[in-house]
Design a protein around this motif. Structure first.
Motif, PDB file in Angstrom:
ATOM      1  N   ILE A   1       0.862  -1.175   0.000  1.00 47.94           N
ATOM      2  CA  ILE A   1       0.000   0.000   0.000  1.00 47.94           C
ATOM      3  C   ILE A   1       0.901   1.228   0.000  1.00 47.94           C
ATOM      4  CG2 ILE A   1      -1.864   1.224   1.195  1.00 47.94           C
ATOM      5  CD1 ILE A   1      -2.691  -1.594   0.448  1.00 47.94           C
ATOM      6  N   SER A   2       0.622   2.177  -0.897  1.00 47.95           N
ATOM      7  CA  SER A   2       1.385   3.423  -0.966  1.00 47.95           C
ATOM      8  C   SER A   2       0.551   4.561  -0.394  1.00 47.95           C
ATOM      9  CB  SER A   2       1.745   3.738  -2.421  1.00 47.95           C
ATOM     10  OG  SER A   2       2.535   2.710  -2.957  1.00 47.95           O
ATOM     11  N   VAL A   3       1.205   5.389   0.430  1.00 46.26           N
ATOM     12  CA  VAL A   3       0.523   6.490   1.103  1.00 46.26           C
ATOM     13  C   VAL A   3       1.355   7.761   0.971  1.00 46.26           C
ATOM     14  CG1 VAL A   3      -0.382   7.320   3.314  1.00 46.26           C
ATOM     15  CG2 VAL A   3      -0.381   4.884   2.833  1.00 46.26           C
TER      16      VAL A   3
ATOM     17  N   ASN B   1       0.906  -8.481   4.985  1.00 44.56           N
ATOM     18  CA  ASN B   1       0.587  -9.841   4.548  1.00 44.56           C
ATOM     19  C   ASN B   1      -0.910 -10.020   4.301  1.00 44.56           C
ATOM     20  OD1 ASN B   1      -0.331  -9.873   7.158  1.00 44.56           O
ATOM     21  ND2 ASN B   1       0.989 -11.515   7.863  1.00 44.56           N
ATOM     22  N   GLU B   2      -1.673  -8.946   4.395  1.00 43.01           N
ATOM     23  CA  GLU B   2      -3.113  -8.989   4.126  1.00 43.01           C
ATOM     24  C   GLU B   2      -3.343  -9.152   2.623  1.00 43.01           C
ATOM     25  OE1 GLU B   2      -6.651  -9.540   4.577  1.00 43.01           O
ATOM     26  OE2 GLU B   2      -5.891  -8.717   6.457  1.00 43.01           O
ATOM     27  N   SER B   3      -4.196 -10.105   2.221  1.00 39.67           N
ATOM     28  CA  SER B   3      -4.460 -10.333   0.800  1.00 39.67           C
ATOM     29  C   SER B   3      -5.715  -9.616   0.313  1.00 39.67           C
ATOM     30  CB  SER B   3      -4.574 -11.834   0.505  1.00 39.67           C
ATOM     31  OG  SER B   3      -5.604 -12.396   1.297  1.00 39.67           O
TER      32      SER B   3
ATOM     33  N   GLU C   1      -7.727  -0.477   4.955  1.00 37.38           N
ATOM     34  CA  GLU C   1      -8.278  -0.079   6.256  1.00 37.38           C
ATOM     35  C   GLU C   1      -7.196  -0.116   7.335  1.00 37.38           C
ATOM     36  OE1 GLU C   1     -11.562  -2.746   6.892  1.00 37.38           O
ATOM     37  OE2 GLU C   1     -12.916  -1.593   5.589  1.00 37.38           O
ATOM     38  N   LYS C   2      -6.350  -1.152   7.278  1.00 42.58           N
ATOM     39  CA  LYS C   2      -5.262  -1.282   8.250  1.00 42.58           C
ATOM     40  C   LYS C   2      -4.279  -0.117   8.110  1.00 42.58           C
ATOM     41  CE  LYS C   2      -3.664  -5.420   9.016  1.00 42.58           C
ATOM     42  NZ  LYS C   2      -2.922  -6.713   8.910  1.00 42.58           N
ATOM     43  N   VAL C   3      -3.917   0.227   6.867  1.00 42.48           N
ATOM     44  CA  VAL C   3      -2.985   1.327   6.623  1.00 42.48           C
ATOM     45  C   VAL C   3      -3.619   2.660   7.017  1.00 42.48           C
ATOM     46  CG1 VAL C   3      -1.741   2.588   4.831  1.00 42.48           C
ATOM     47  CG2 VAL C   3      -1.635   0.091   4.905  1.00 42.48           C
ATOM     48  N   GLU C   4      -4.906   2.820   6.759  1.00 41.37           N
ATOM     49  CA  GLU C   4      -5.597   4.050   7.174  1.00 41.37           C
ATOM     50  C   GLU C   4      -5.528   4.209   8.697  1.00 41.37           C
ATOM     51  OE1 GLU C   4     -10.008   6.101   6.946  1.00 41.37           O
ATOM     52  OE2 GLU C   4      -9.487   4.534   5.514  1.00 41.37           O
TER      53      GLU C   4
ATOM     54  N   MET D   1      -3.177   2.992  10.618  1.00 43.10           N
ATOM     55  CA  MET D   1      -1.783   3.327  10.916  1.00 43.10           C
ATOM     56  C   MET D   1      -1.533   4.818  10.735  1.00 43.10           C
ATOM     57  SD  MET D   1       0.293   0.342   8.957  1.00 43.10           S
ATOM     58  CE  MET D   1      -0.149  -1.370   9.131  1.00 43.10           C
ATOM     59  N   CYS D   2      -2.088   5.368   9.657  1.00 44.24           N
ATOM     60  CA  CYS D   2      -1.917   6.795   9.386  1.00 44.24           C
ATOM     61  C   CYS D   2      -2.552   7.631  10.490  1.00 44.24           C
ATOM     62  CB  CYS D   2      -2.521   7.161   8.032  1.00 44.24           C
ATOM     63  SG  CYS D   2      -1.590   6.521   6.636  1.00 44.24           S
ATOM     64  N   LYS D   3      -3.751   7.257  10.872  1.00 41.87           N
ATOM     65  CA  LYS D   3      -4.478   8.021  11.893  1.00 41.87           C
ATOM     66  C   LYS D   3      -3.812   7.935  13.263  1.00 41.87           C
ATOM     67  CE  LYS D   3      -9.020   7.788   9.744  1.00 41.87           C
ATOM     68  NZ  LYS D   3     -10.373   7.199   9.814  1.00 41.87           N
ATOM     69  N   LYS D   4      -3.195   6.788  13.570  1.00 40.09           N
ATOM     70  CA  LYS D   4      -2.633   6.592  14.906  1.00 40.09           C
ATOM     71  C   LYS D   4      -1.163   6.972  15.025  1.00 40.09           C
ATOM     72  CE  LYS D   4      -5.803   3.147  16.620  1.00 40.09           C
ATOM     73  NZ  LYS D   4      -5.966   1.831  17.235  1.00 40.09           N
ATOM     74  N   LEU D   5      -0.403   6.929  13.908  1.00 40.54           N
ATOM     75  CA  LEU D   5       1.033   7.164  14.025  1.00 40.54           C
ATOM     76  C   LEU D   5       1.649   7.981  12.890  1.00 40.54           C
ATOM     77  CD1 LEU D   5       3.775   6.549  15.453  1.00 40.54           C
ATOM     78  CD2 LEU D   5       3.926   4.556  13.953  1.00 40.54           C
ATOM     79  N   LEU D   6       1.391   7.599  11.668  1.00 40.69           N
ATOM     80  CA  LEU D   6       2.148   8.151  10.546  1.00 40.69           C
ATOM     81  C   LEU D   6       1.841   9.609  10.245  1.00 40.69           C
ATOM     82  CD1 LEU D   6       1.997   5.081   8.138  1.00 40.69           C
ATOM     83  CD2 LEU D   6       3.782   5.687   9.779  1.00 40.69           C
ATOM     84  N   ALA D   7       0.597  10.036  10.444  1.00 39.16           N
ATOM     85  CA  ALA D   7       0.211  11.413  10.141  1.00 39.16           C
ATOM     86  C   ALA D   7      -0.206  12.139  11.418  1.00 39.16           C
ATOM     87  CB  ALA D   7      -0.951  11.427   9.144  1.00 39.16           C
ATOM     88  N   ASN D   8       0.165  13.395  11.503  1.00 39.10           N
ATOM     89  CA  ASN D   8      -0.329  14.266  12.573  1.00 39.10           C
ATOM     90  C   ASN D   8      -1.578  14.936  12.014  1.00 39.10           C
ATOM     91  OD1 ASN D   8      -0.916  16.347  14.302  1.00 39.10           O
ATOM     92  ND2 ASN D   8       1.190  17.034  14.535  1.00 39.10           N
TER      93      ASN D   8
END
Length: 80
Positions: free
Chosen positions: A3-5, A47-49, A56-59, A61-68
């Motif tokens: 996934i690219s963000v 490893n999610e197919s 949803e998992k990456v979103e 991650m963004c909300k909790k850590l990657l993005a302010n």
């Protein structure tokens, strides 16, 4: 699945690094540039197919850590 963000500062937030890049490009003779905004790019290999679950998992991650979220926006730009 990869996934690219992209994470960028919100439009209302001053981007001093983007401003310096813009000024430098102008000084190098690159004319006609209205604005430069810099950001962060992440490629997350999970490893999610299932594409929906992976995004949803990456979103999350963004909300909790990657993005302010106070000053930054994020956008999932690709899944493979």
């Amino acid at each position: 699945m990869k996934i690219s963000v992209i994470i960028t500062l919100k439009k209302d937030v001053l981007d001093p690094q983007g401003k310096v890049i813009h000024q430098t490009l102008d000084g190098m003779g690159f004319e006609g540039i209205n604005e430069v905004r810099q950001g962060k790019y992440f490629e997350i290999d999970t490893n999610e197919s299932d594409k929906t679950k992976a995004e949803e998992k990456v979103e999350e991650m963004c909300k909790k850590l990657l993005a302010n979220l106070v000053i930054e926006d994020f956008k999932i730009i690709g899944s493979q």
